[in-house]
Design a protein around this motif. Structure first.
Motif, PDB file in Angstrom:
ATOM      1  N   ASP A 149     128.448  86.376  49.431  1.00 14.10           N
ATOM      2  CA  ASP A 149     127.231  86.355  49.475  1.00 14.10           C
ATOM      3  C   ASP A 149     125.597  86.080  48.965  1.00 14.10           C
ATOM      4  OD1 ASP A 149     128.065  88.609  51.135  1.00 14.10           O
ATOM      5  OD2 ASP A 149     127.562  89.746  49.487  1.00 14.10           O
ATOM      6  N   THR A 152     123.348  82.941  50.735  1.00 13.97           N
ATOM      7  CA  THR A 152     122.036  83.037  50.422  1.00 13.97           C
ATOM      8  C   THR A 152     121.229  81.224  49.921  1.00 13.97           C
ATOM      9  OG1 THR A 152     122.308  84.917  50.293  1.00 13.97           O
ATOM     10  CG2 THR A 152     120.127  84.720  49.926  1.00 13.97           C
ATOM     11  N   THR A 176     121.630  79.173  52.967  1.00 13.87           N
ATOM     12  CA  THR A 176     120.894  78.992  53.506  1.00 13.87           C
ATOM     13  C   THR A 176     119.332  78.351  53.219  1.00 13.87           C
ATOM     14  OG1 THR A 176     121.479  80.956  54.594  1.00 13.87           O
ATOM     15  CG2 THR A 176     119.645  80.582  54.982  1.00 13.87           C
ATOM     16  N   SER A 177     118.957  78.851  51.810  1.00  9.92           N
ATOM     17  CA  SER A 177     117.838  78.207  51.157  1.00  9.92           C
ATOM     18  C   SER A 177     117.332  77.283  50.850  1.00  9.92           C
ATOM     19  CB  SER A 177     117.805  79.001  50.229  1.00  9.92           C
ATOM     20  OG  SER A 177     117.927  78.471  48.778  1.00  9.92           O
ATOM     21  N   ASN A 206     114.352  84.575  50.879  1.00  7.83           N
ATOM     22  CA  ASN A 206     115.385  84.153  50.271  1.00  7.83           C
ATOM     23  C   ASN A 206     115.696  83.816  48.915  1.00  7.83           C
ATOM     24  OD1 ASN A 206     117.027  83.892  52.427  1.00  7.83           O
ATOM     25  ND2 ASN A 206     116.892  81.616  53.030  1.00  7.83           N
ATOM     26  N   THR A 214     115.650  87.285  47.604  1.00  6.29           N
ATOM     27  CA  THR A 214     117.484  87.472  47.698  1.00  6.29           C
ATOM     28  C   THR A 214     118.243  86.289  46.323  1.00  6.29           C
ATOM     29  OG1 THR A 214     116.572  88.287  50.285  1.00  6.29           O
ATOM     30  CG2 THR A 214     119.052  88.014  48.885  1.00  6.29           C
ATOM     31  N   ILE A 215     117.973  85.925  46.510  1.00  2.65           N
ATOM     32  CA  ILE A 215     118.928  85.042  45.829  1.00  2.65           C
ATOM     33  C   ILE A 215     118.677  85.491  44.379  1.00  2.65           C
ATOM     34  CG2 ILE A 215     119.202  82.861  44.224  1.00  2.65           C
ATOM     35  CD1 ILE A 215     118.174  81.648  46.964  1.00  2.65           C
TER      36      ILE A 215
END
Length: 223
Positions: free
Chosen positions: A143, A147, A150-151, A182, A185-186
Motif C-alpha cells: 500500500d 501510494t 502515485t505521488s 498523498n 497517507t505516505i
C-alpha cells in the motif's frame, strides 16, 4: 573412476544431503527461512537511503523554483526538467525496492506449511502470530509503495505543468493539494509499516525463545 562408481557416488552424496536437510527440526527450518527473508531485504535498506537523497535534491530544486518569477522562466523550465529526471530515478528505485520486498515475502511464506508441523501448541501459536504480523507488514508495504509511486507521478506532472508558460495558478494549487494528501497517507502508512516491523521483530524473538533455538541477537552484549 568408472561411470557406474561415479553415479553411485552421486547417489550417496544426494542421500547424505537429503538426510542432513531432513534432520533439521521444524523450528530450525522456520528459522532459516526467516533469516533469509530478512537478508533479501538488504537491498531495501540501501534503496531507502538512495531515495531519501533524491528527495532532498528534489526539495532543493522545488525551493529554487518557488523563489523565481516568470521573468526567469528559462530557469524554471531547466530546473523543472532536472526535477523530472529525479522523479524518474525515484520511480526506478521504488520499483527495485518493491522487488526486494517481494523476494523477501516469497521466502517468508514458505514457513506457513512448516508451522503446521510444529508439535508444541504454544510454539505453534507464537509462530502463527508472528506469521500474521509479517503478512500484514508486507500488505502495508505494498500500500505504501503504491501510494508513493502515485505521488511520484503527481510530482512529475507538477514539474511538467511548471514548464508551461501559460499556467493557471488554480490548477497548480489543486495539484499541490492532491499531492499533499498523498504525502499524508505516505506518512501514515510508513508509521504503520515501522510499527509492524517492530512488532514482527518482537514476535520473532518470542518464537525463537519459545523454540529453544540458540539465537544470538545483535543488541546482546558478549558475556
Amino acid at each position: 573412476m568408472s561411470k557406474k562408481v561415479y553415479m553411485f557416488a552421486i547417489i550417496i552424496s544426494s542421500i547424505l544431503l537429503i538426510t542432513a536437510c531432513s534432520s533439521k527440526s521444524s523450528e530450525e527450518k522456520i528459522h532459516d527461512h526467516l533469516e533469509e527473508a530478512i537478508n533479501l531485504e538488504e537491498d531495501y535498506e540501501t534503496l531507502q537511503g538512495e531515495i531519501e537523497e533524491l528527495e532532498l535534491q528534489e526539495k532543493e530544486i522545488f525551493n529554487q523554483i518557488v523563489d523565481l518569477d516568470m521573468d526567469q522562466f528559462d530557469q524554471i523550465q531547466e530546473l523543472s526538467q532536472d526535477a523530472i529526471s529525479l522523479s524518474d530515478q525515484k520511480k526506478d528505485k521504488l520499483g527495485e525496492e518493491r522487488e526486494s520486498i517481494e523476494a523477501s515475502e516469497e521466502e517468508f511464506v514458505q514457513v506457513e506449511s512448516i508451522i503446521t508441523d510444529l508439535e508444541d501448541e504454544n510454539v505453534k501459536q507464537d509462530a502463527e502470530e508472528m506469521f500474521e504480523i509479517m503478512t500484514n507488514r508486507y500488505e502495508t508495504y505494498y500500500d505504501l509503495n503504491d501510494t508513493y509511486q502515485t505521488s511520484v507521478e503527481q510530482e512529475k506532472e507538477l514539474y511538467e505543468m511548471l514548464q508551461l508558460e501559460e499556467l493557471e495558478q488554480e490548477e497548480v494549487t489543486s495539484h499541490l493539494e492532491a499531492l499533499n494528501e498523498n504525502y499524508e497517507t505516505i506518512i501514515s502508512l510508513n508509521e504503520e509499516f515501522n510499527q509492524l516491523t517492530a512488532e514482527y521483530n518482537e514476535a520473532k524473538r518470542t518464537f525463537y525463545e519459545a523454540s529453544d533455538l540458540n539465537v544470538t541477537y545483535e543488541d546482546e552484549t558478549d558475556e
